[in-house]
Enzyme design. Sequence first.
Site, PDB file in Angstrom:
ATOM      1  NE  ARG A  15      95.444  -1.776  59.912  1.00 63.47           N
ATOM      2  CZ  ARG A  15      96.089  -2.934  59.794  1.00 63.47           C
ATOM      3  NH1 ARG A  15      95.592  -4.030  60.342  1.00 63.47           N
ATOM      4  NH2 ARG A  15      97.228  -3.009  59.132  1.00 63.47           N
ATOM      5  CG  ASP A  16      98.917  -4.064  62.388  1.00 62.53           C
ATOM      6  OD1 ASP A  16      98.293  -5.003  62.911  1.00 62.53           O
ATOM      7  OD2 ASP A  16      99.834  -4.248  61.571  1.00 62.53           O
ATOM      8  CG  HIS A 207     103.185  -3.926  57.902  1.00 65.07           C
ATOM      9  ND1 HIS A 207     102.291  -2.940  58.266  1.00 65.07           N
ATOM     10  CD2 HIS A 207     102.923  -4.963  58.734  1.00 65.07           C
ATOM     11  CE1 HIS A 207     101.541  -3.368  59.266  1.00 65.07           C
ATOM     12  NE2 HIS A 207     101.905  -4.597  59.569  1.00 65.07           N
ATOM     13  CB  CYS A 240      98.954 -11.342  62.940  1.00 69.75           C
ATOM     14  SG  CYS A 240      98.153 -11.996  61.474  1.00 69.75           S
ATOM     15  CG  ASN A 249     102.716  -3.300  63.540  1.00 71.03           C
ATOM     16  OD1 ASN A 249     102.730  -3.489  62.342  1.00 71.03           O
ATOM     17  ND2 ASN A 249     101.615  -3.418  64.267  1.00 71.03           N
TER      18      ASN A 249
HETATM   19 ZN    ZN Z   1     100.550  -5.819  60.683  1.00 75.26          ZN
END
Ligand code: ZN
Length: 303
Positions: A15-16, A207, A240, A249
């Site tokens: 996802r991220d 996170h 982001c 991440n």
């Molecule tokens: Zn994130």
Amino acid sequence: MILPSRIRLCEVGLRDGLQNEPKILSVSEKLKLAEGLIEAGFKVIELGSFMSPKAVPQMADTDQLFRLLNNVEGVELRALVANKKGIERAIDCGCKKVKLNVSASKGHNLANINKTPRETVASFAENVDLAIKNGLEVSGSISMPFGSPWEGLIPIEDVEEIVEAYVEVGIMEISLSDASGMATPKQVYDICSSMQKKYPFVKWWLHFHNTRGMAIANIIAAMEAGITNFDTALGGTGGCPFVPGAAGNVSSEDVVHMMDEMGIDTGVDILKLIELSRGLLAELGHEGDSYILKAGRSKDLLK
Ligand code: ZN
């Protein structure tokens, strides 16, 4: 140093990680990756998000992926949602766990949706009810509680207000997400200690993005404060869109390697994970942000 003997990781690369990639993977490529992560030992995986396909085309096939992977014994597959439409899609494809998100930055929230973070969470109530009625579990995330590019440090009272708003709508699992990469270890230790003391019934996740190289140190600080649930992404993928210069991440293999070396059980097979990360980065066509992929494991030096 007091550290836990075991921690739980949620792999958020699908996802991220992938939502920030210009190259969109096919559903079969994603399926293979998800199966590989399960095979490597991950028990929690963030498979995708139910956002507008126009806004996030990388995640447009999340429904399909859930249908293909549904109900894997002992594995929690979760997805990020933003609204009622997202919850409906989740129900429809058999997703059992969703995560809502709010930014801790008042400036960011007011500029985007003309609501304070607290009002935003209060407006989730209807969606949470709909999800729970349909047998879904709901968790919540607070992004940038450790600092935002809009106002710098966020007063802890503001973060507590958001936690309380989440609890009020029935969400007891909350993730603190350093999307802006501004958290420092001492701050993480202090906030995690205080949050757990004040809200001991909440299941906490942390996170971290590695924008300023502090993610691993922040994980150690959070563990010292008693946190045992962390999001990581293979290859250090991610970013982001709202934060200038945001990095990915913290890489799953860097975290699993460190835990292995310290005797902390993650349940994840580092060699399988390294292979998956290499494969993913080759597919994406760029390098990742991962020390272990560059340097190998400490153990490999002894050959
Ligand atoms: Zn994130």
